[in-house]
Design a protein around this motif. Sequence first.
Motif, mmCIF file in Angstrom:
data_model
loop_
_atom_site.group_PDB
_atom_site.id
_atom_site.type_symbol
_atom_site.label_atom_id
_atom_site.label_comp_id
_atom_site.label_asym_id
_atom_site.label_seq_id
_atom_site.Cartn_x
_atom_site.Cartn_y
_atom_site.Cartn_z
ATOM 1 N N ASP A 87 63.132 74.945 45.322
ATOM 2 C CA ASP A 87 64.479 74.453 45.071
ATOM 3 C C ASP A 87 65.491 75.389 45.734
ATOM 4 O O ASP A 87 65.476 76.592 45.501
ATOM 5 N N GLY A 88 66.329 74.825 46.570
ATOM 6 C CA GLY A 88 67.301 75.647 47.283
ATOM 7 C C GLY A 88 66.754 76.244 48.555
ATOM 8 O O GLY A 88 67.404 77.103 49.163
ATOM 9 N N GLY A 89 65.576 75.820 48.986
ATOM 10 C CA GLY A 89 64.991 76.329 50.219
ATOM 11 C C GLY A 89 65.905 76.050 51.402
ATOM 12 O O GLY A 89 66.473 74.964 51.518
ATOM 13 N N VAL A 90 66.065 77.038 52.270
ATOM 14 C CA VAL A 90 66.988 76.910 53.393
ATOM 15 C C VAL A 90 66.330 76.159 54.546
ATOM 16 O O VAL A 90 65.337 76.605 55.113
ATOM 17 N N THR A 91 66.881 75.005 54.874
ATOM 18 C CA THR A 91 66.376 74.200 55.989
ATOM 19 C C THR A 91 67.310 74.262 57.193
ATOM 20 O O THR A 91 66.967 73.782 58.266
ATOM 21 N N ASP A 92 68.486 74.842 56.990
ATOM 22 C CA ASP A 92 69.479 74.980 58.049
ATOM 23 C C ASP A 92 70.231 76.285 57.800
ATOM 24 O O ASP A 92 70.760 76.499 56.702
ATOM 25 N N LEU A 93 70.277 77.160 58.822
ATOM 26 C CA LEU A 93 70.915 78.461 58.637
ATOM 27 C C LEU A 93 72.403 78.349 58.314
ATOM 28 O O LEU A 93 73.002 79.302 57.804
ATOM 29 N N ASN A 94 72.998 77.190 58.595
ATOM 30 C CA ASN A 94 74.406 77.000 58.232
ATOM 31 C C ASN A 94 74.602 77.060 56.725
ATOM 32 O O ASN A 94 75.705 77.326 56.239
ATOM 33 N N GLN A 95 73.516 76.828 55.970
ATOM 34 C CA GLN A 95 73.590 76.876 54.514
ATOM 35 C C GLN A 95 73.906 78.285 54.007
ATOM 36 O O GLN A 95 74.435 78.442 52.902
ATOM 37 N N ILE A 96 73.551 79.308 54.786
ATOM 38 C CA ILE A 96 73.780 80.691 54.340
ATOM 39 C C ILE A 96 74.601 81.471 55.359
ATOM 40 O O ILE A 96 74.579 82.697 55.376
ATOM 41 N N GLU A 97 75.338 80.755 56.190
ATOM 42 C CA GLU A 97 76.166 81.424 57.188
ATOM 43 C C GLU A 97 77.224 82.300 56.510
ATOM 44 O O GLU A 97 77.908 81.872 55.576
ATOM 45 N N GLY A 98 77.341 83.549 56.958
ATOM 46 C CA GLY A 98 78.339 84.457 56.414
ATOM 47 C C GLY A 98 77.945 85.113 55.115
ATOM 48 O O GLY A 98 78.704 85.915 54.563
ATOM 49 N N LEU A 99 76.746 84.798 54.595
ATOM 50 C CA LEU A 99 76.291 85.369 53.329
ATOM 51 C C LEU A 99 75.359 86.554 53.592
ATOM 52 O O LEU A 99 74.872 86.742 54.703
ATOM 53 N N VAL A 100 75.107 87.339 52.549
ATOM 54 C CA VAL A 100 74.201 88.486 52.674
ATOM 55 C C VAL A 100 73.119 88.384 51.611
ATOM 56 O O VAL A 100 73.322 87.789 50.543
ATOM 57 N N ALA A 101 71.968 88.965 51.923
ATOM 58 C CA ALA A 101 70.847 88.947 50.985
ATOM 59 C C ALA A 101 71.168 89.837 49.781
ATOM 60 O O ALA A 101 71.657 90.956 49.936
ATOM 61 N N THR A 102 70.908 89.336 48.588
ATOM 62 C CA THR A 102 71.191 90.107 47.377
ATOM 63 C C THR A 102 69.983 90.904 46.906
ATOM 64 O O THR A 102 70.081 91.687 45.971
ATOM 65 N N THR A 103 68.848 90.709 47.557
ATOM 66 C CA THR A 103 67.636 91.433 47.203
ATOM 67 C C THR A 103 66.762 91.583 48.434
ATOM 68 O O THR A 103 66.967 90.890 49.429
ATOM 69 N N ASP A 104 65.799 92.495 48.390
ATOM 70 C CA ASP A 104 64.873 92.648 49.509
ATOM 71 C C ASP A 104 64.009 91.398 49.635
ATOM 72 O O ASP A 104 63.513 90.879 48.622
ATOM 73 N N LEU A 105 63.818 90.926 50.854
ATOM 74 C CA LEU A 105 62.989 89.747 51.114
ATOM 75 C C LEU A 105 61.729 90.184 51.839
ATOM 76 O O LEU A 105 61.787 91.002 52.757
ATOM 77 N N ILE A 106 60.579 89.642 51.416
ATOM 78 C CA ILE A 106 59.300 90.067 51.979
ATOM 79 C C ILE A 106 58.677 88.959 52.829
ATOM 80 O O ILE A 106 58.961 87.777 52.632
ATOM 81 N N PRO A 107 57.832 89.347 53.794
ATOM 82 C CA PRO A 107 57.201 88.355 54.673
ATOM 83 C C PRO A 107 56.420 87.306 53.882
ATOM 84 O O PRO A 107 55.753 87.621 52.897
ATOM 85 N N GLY A 108 56.541 86.065 54.321
ATOM 86 C CA GLY A 108 55.803 84.981 53.698
ATOM 87 C C GLY A 108 56.626 84.159 52.728
ATOM 88 O O GLY A 108 56.282 83.004 52.453
ATOM 89 N N GLU A 109 57.714 84.724 52.205
ATOM 90 C CA GLU A 109 58.502 83.962 51.241
ATOM 91 C C GLU A 109 59.525 83.083 51.952
ATOM 92 O O GLU A 109 59.967 83.370 53.065
ATOM 93 N N GLN A 110 59.874 81.997 51.292
ATOM 94 C CA GLN A 110 60.870 81.087 51.840
ATOM 95 C C GLN A 110 62.271 81.661 51.639
ATOM 96 O O GLN A 110 62.526 82.376 50.671
#
Length: 242
Positions: free
Chosen positions: A74-97
């Motif tokens: 739910d909320g998976g990003v299918t278009d980078l425009n969905q998160i344009e200008g935003l920053v990651a709030t947590t560390d993201l690891i390889p393999g996760e959506q």
Amino acid sequence: MRIRIIGALVALVLAVVGGVVLFLYVSSAEQRALGGAALVEVYVVTEPIPAGSDVATVTDRIEVDKLPAMAVLDGGVTDLNQIEGLVATTDLIPGEQLIRARFEDPDVLAARGDVPVPDGLQEISIALPVQRVVGGAVLPGSKVGIVISANTPDATTQFVFNEVLVTRVAGGSSFVPESDEEESAPVSEIMVTLALATPDIEKLVWAAELIEEGTAGIWLTLQPDAVDTSGSRPVNGANIYL
């Protein structure tokens, strides 16, 4: 001899037909396993992404993958425009959506006083008079320029750093905090915490020490995203009017 050739051709044809049948069977099995679900393109992480990263700076650490619709979170990003200008709030690891909920507007983070420190940087605090901190307009999440003016024999003023991330701001003795409370009192200094690389911290501390001696000054500028930092040069008594 002719019988052997015919036998070999028949065997080859059977092998080809068998391969095609097997391929069609496997494909059919995959479709049955997916329940006929259509595949959806979604972005996944391929290399670690530290908290605080802007998606525009990590495009080489993500890629598009095709997943069954039922497997897309739910909320998976299918278009980078969905998160344009935003920053990651947590560390993201390889393999996760990539998930929209794990990205936030940096201004919102700043309002909460929650500004992640970019990977590889350290925090350092300096106290400056309010007029040297853009009148108190600098906030957590702001990007600032740092001008150092040394009143040494070769007195020189110049921008030393640009687009430095501010992680925390606190009134010391520097501006009047915005508040409806009557007891809010003006302060004369603002404590600003900055995220800098190790060599840059050394330069800032050198200037701060000169401030204590009364032989230098530090000024902050509030820099917008499209700031133009070209044309900077050392300024002194010999060239100020040039």
